[in-house]
Design a protein around this motif. Structure first.
Motif, short mmCIF file in Angstrom:
data_model
loop_
_atom_site.label_atom_id
_atom_site.label_comp_id
_atom_site.label_asym_id
_atom_site.label_seq_id
_atom_site.Cartn_x
_atom_site.Cartn_y
_atom_site.Cartn_z
N ILE A 115 39.64 45.65 48.21
CA ILE A 115 41.26 45.52 47.52
C ILE A 115 42.11 46.61 46.98
O ILE A 115 41.67 47.76 46.09
N THR B 159 35.77 42.66 51.37
CA THR B 159 37.63 43.84 51.53
C THR B 159 37.64 44.21 50.56
O THR B 159 37.37 44.45 49.44
N GLN C 83 47.68 42.34 48.24
CA GLN C 83 46.65 42.06 49.38
C GLN C 83 46.05 41.02 49.40
O GLN C 83 45.46 40.24 50.22
N THR D 156 34.67 37.21 51.21
CA THR D 156 34.80 38.71 51.96
C THR D 156 34.75 39.76 50.65
O THR D 156 34.92 39.83 49.16
N VAL E 88 38.91 37.48 43.96
CA VAL E 88 39.25 38.29 45.78
C VAL E 88 38.38 38.86 46.35
O VAL E 88 36.98 38.96 47.53
N LEU F 230 44.66 37.73 51.37
CA LEU F 230 43.72 37.38 51.41
C LEU F 230 42.55 36.16 51.42
O LEU F 230 41.74 35.27 51.87
#
Length: 430
Positions: A283, A281, A288, A279, A272, A292
């Motif tokens: 973490i 993002t 989460q 992405t 992720v 995602l």
């Protein structure tokens, strides 16, 4: 295909029971990925091709069918789940050889199209099913490369759809210029990549013929990258596939299954936080990361890990990691998800004999995770410090971390009980 000739915590309040034994040798394993550069006309590095590497083998050549599927799965899983795409290639494109099943949809492609080029191997028949798959993948944004094209008429429909056409100059021989012209006629916009550039003379010849990109020993010999990796439990992966493909499994069940396997948790965090997930993002927790990634892509990764030959982990190490994570979560209820993730990463670092700062760098988690894990800051960081001190039987550090010894002892023993039950259920047969 180019070869180098070398070929959320799970709490339980039921009494603990002994976990079945597993093979400790399977706790960690080496992961190897080969990489060879692809260069432009100015000899500037623009991409890499990823190559399968296997311990105990002198050759990179693969058998047909299932072994190629296995090798491809290992390359993708290692690249995006163990190393991290940035560590292998930075922001450059990655060419990955895929077998027929990946193009027809029988096998999942878990990485986003942002940074990969999917190579259609020369031994794949370009029939209606494969062409349908190529159209579908292109519609999803994936780049396609036709590998080792030497002018075969049956592969021309795939050439017409490709973004790259790779020509093995050695295999093409005296027909090289004709094959290059044929590629241009059927797809003027595709970039031609010439493989097996062995020296400057051959580079100059192919450049003069109009080739765009170049690959071979004369530019760069393949480099093998190696790391140590925890191997996800096959039984957990099987249960997770069943939960993800069912209609009634709640997200909580999915979270608990992922959290029960440190190796799988680590791969989810890395995936992720890398470009593979599309992405950037920040973490802060395993929960989460799962949200995602999404059920569909998570299922793709789990299937890929099963295909790649994952195994079980040592029960003692697994119990330690889960107990540490759950104890941290209990001691920091206001930041339970963060504390669990921090405890999990700390345990994984211990098993892999890796520095916590190094592990944080490879997972790309948020600064708040680094602060807690490496610097022991915040409630999660103090909880981890107290738990580690409890494991080392150091009551002074426990109190210095702001916790009472009895509080940490109660949290750890409850967490340990739950971890043993979890490990016992993981090792049961599906």
């Amino acid at each position: 295909m180019t070869t180098d000739g070398e070929g959320t915590a799970v709490d339980a309040h039921t009494p603990a029971r002994p976990a079945p034994e597993a093979d400790p040798a399977m706790t960690v394993s080496p992961v190897r990925v080969g990489r060879q550069g692809i260069y432009d006309s100015e000899r500037r590095l623009v991409a890499y091709e990823l190559l399968f590497r296997n311990h105990g083998r002198a050759s990179a050549e693969l058998a047909e069918g299932a072994e190629q599927d296995h090798a491809t799965s290992q390359v993708i899983s290692a690249t995006f789940g163990d190393f991290g795409v940035e560590q292998i290639a930075g922001d450059r494109l990655l060419f990955i050889n895929l077998t027929r099943g990946f193009f027809t949809g029988a096998l999942p492609i878990p990485c986003s199209p942002d940074q990969v080029v999917l190579e259609l191997l020369e031994n794949i028949d370009v029939d209606a099913e494969v062409l349908e798959g190529l159209h579908r993948l292109r519609a999803l944004g994936y780049r396609i490369a036709v590998d080792d094209f030497i002018g075969e008429e049956g592969r021309l429909p795939a050439v017409a759809l490709a973004d790259y056409v790779k020509i093995d100059v050695e295999a093409a021989g005296d027909d090289f210029e004709r094959v290059l012209r044929l590629s241009r006629e059927h797809n003027p916009t595709a970039l031609v990549v010439v493989e097996r550039i062995e020296d400057d003379e051959l580079f100059a010849r192919c450049l003069a013929a109009g080739a765009d990109l170049f690959q071979g020993y004369g530019l760069q010999r393949p480099v093998t990258l190696e790391a140590v990796s925890l191997t996800p439990s096959q039984l957990v992966c099987l249960r997770l596939v069943r939960a993800l493909t069912g209609n009634d499994a709640p997200l909580r069940e999915v979270e608990e299954l992922v959290a029960s396997d440190p190796a799988l948790s680590l791969r989810v965090l890395k995936t992720v936080s890398s470009a593979a997930a599309g992405t950037k993002t920040s973490i802060t927790s395993l929960r989460q990361a799962i949200v995602l990634l999404g059920r569909q892509q998570l299922c793709s990764w789990v299937v890929l890990m099963l295909l790649g030959g994952v195994t079980s982990v040592d029960t003692e190490a697994l119990t330690m990691v889960l107990a540490r994570a759950a104890a941290c979560s209990r001691l920091a209820p206001q930041d339970a998800d963060l504390a669990y993730t921090v405890g999990l990463l700390s345990g994984v670092a211990t098993v892999l004999a890796m520095g916590e700062d190094e592990l944080v760098d490879t997972t790309g988690v948020a600064p708040s995770v680094r602060a807690a894990l490496v610097e022991r800051r915040g409630t999660a960081g103090r909880a981890l410090r107290a738990v580690l001190a409890y494991e080392e039987d150091d009551p002074f550090v426990i109190t210095d971390a702001g916790h009472a010894v009895y509080e940490v002892s109660r949290a750890y023993l409850t967490a340990l009980s739950g971890a043993m039950v979890t490990v016992g259920s993981v090792m049961e047969r599906v």
